[in-house]
Write a protein that holds these residues in place. Structure first.
Motif: not given
Length: 211
Positions: A90-98, A140-141, A148-152
């Protein structure tokens, strides 16, 4: 056990309504000798002296242990939990929404739990704060189906089931230049100081939005 950064305490003049934030990162895994999320969190603790009360954790790359530690941490009833992880390439910081109730093998993380949780936080405002400061970022969706998904998802679920006020966010960070160099690859990267600045900006925005 790895040495953790000391929790960041709020300034003496802060009021009793100070915003309490848990910020977590992951340990190194697989071929990565370091984890950019941990590097950014350590860097943040070295310079941040704002009014937020921040506690820090480093989680193992192990789902059963992650569940146990996360559930115990969320019992402290923070205002926000910001979880960090690295996203190679990834080249950017991603704010995960889901956060999805899904593991890499297709099975649910938790039986009899919702299929997904969508963030109710002001991600658009966070994005504007980052890009306005010259930090590449996007909303990011899909946080994947790994830890990472599990933590969220688990953070969102435990907060809901415990009746806590904690609102959760996951931020994916690029690799650092040092990681890319050590890997002898041409993957995208971002400096650790820029990443830690991004974390602080997001935390401050969440606190201001909640006041």
């Amino acid at each position: 056990m790895p040495q953790l950064p000391s929790p960041i305490r709020h300034l003496p003049w802060a009021t009793a309504t100070v915003t309490r934030i848990l910020i977590t990162a992951f340990e190194p895994y697989e071929r990565w000798k370091e984890n950019s999320s941990w590097l950014a969190l350590v860097d943040l603790t070295s310079w941040y002296d704002g009014a937020l009360e921040i506690s820090t954790r480093r989680y193992p790359v192990d789902l059963p242990k992650l569940r146990e530690l996360l559930e115990a941490d969320l019992a402290r009833d923070y205002d926000f939990a910001i979880h960090l992880g690295q996203s190679p390439g990834s080249a950017v910081i991603k704010l995960e929404s889901v956060g999805l109730n899904l593991r890499t093998n297709g099975e649910p993380l938790l039986v009899d739990a919702p299929t997904a949780y969508r963030s109710t936080l002001d991600l658009e405002g966070c994005l504007q704060r980052l890009t306005g400061a010259g930090i590449p970022a996007q909303i990011s969706h899909h946080a994947g189906t790994y830890l990472c998904n599990a933590a969220l998802f688990l953070s969102q679920h435990y907060g809901e089931m415990m009746g806590r006020r904690t609102q959760s966010l996951f931020i994916h960070l690029p690799l650092t230049p040092g990681q890319v160099a050590a890997d002898e690859s041409a993957l995208a990267s971002m400096s650790t100081p820029m990443q830690s600045a991004a974390i602080a900006l997001v935390a401050q925005h969440l606190a201001q939005s909640d006041s």
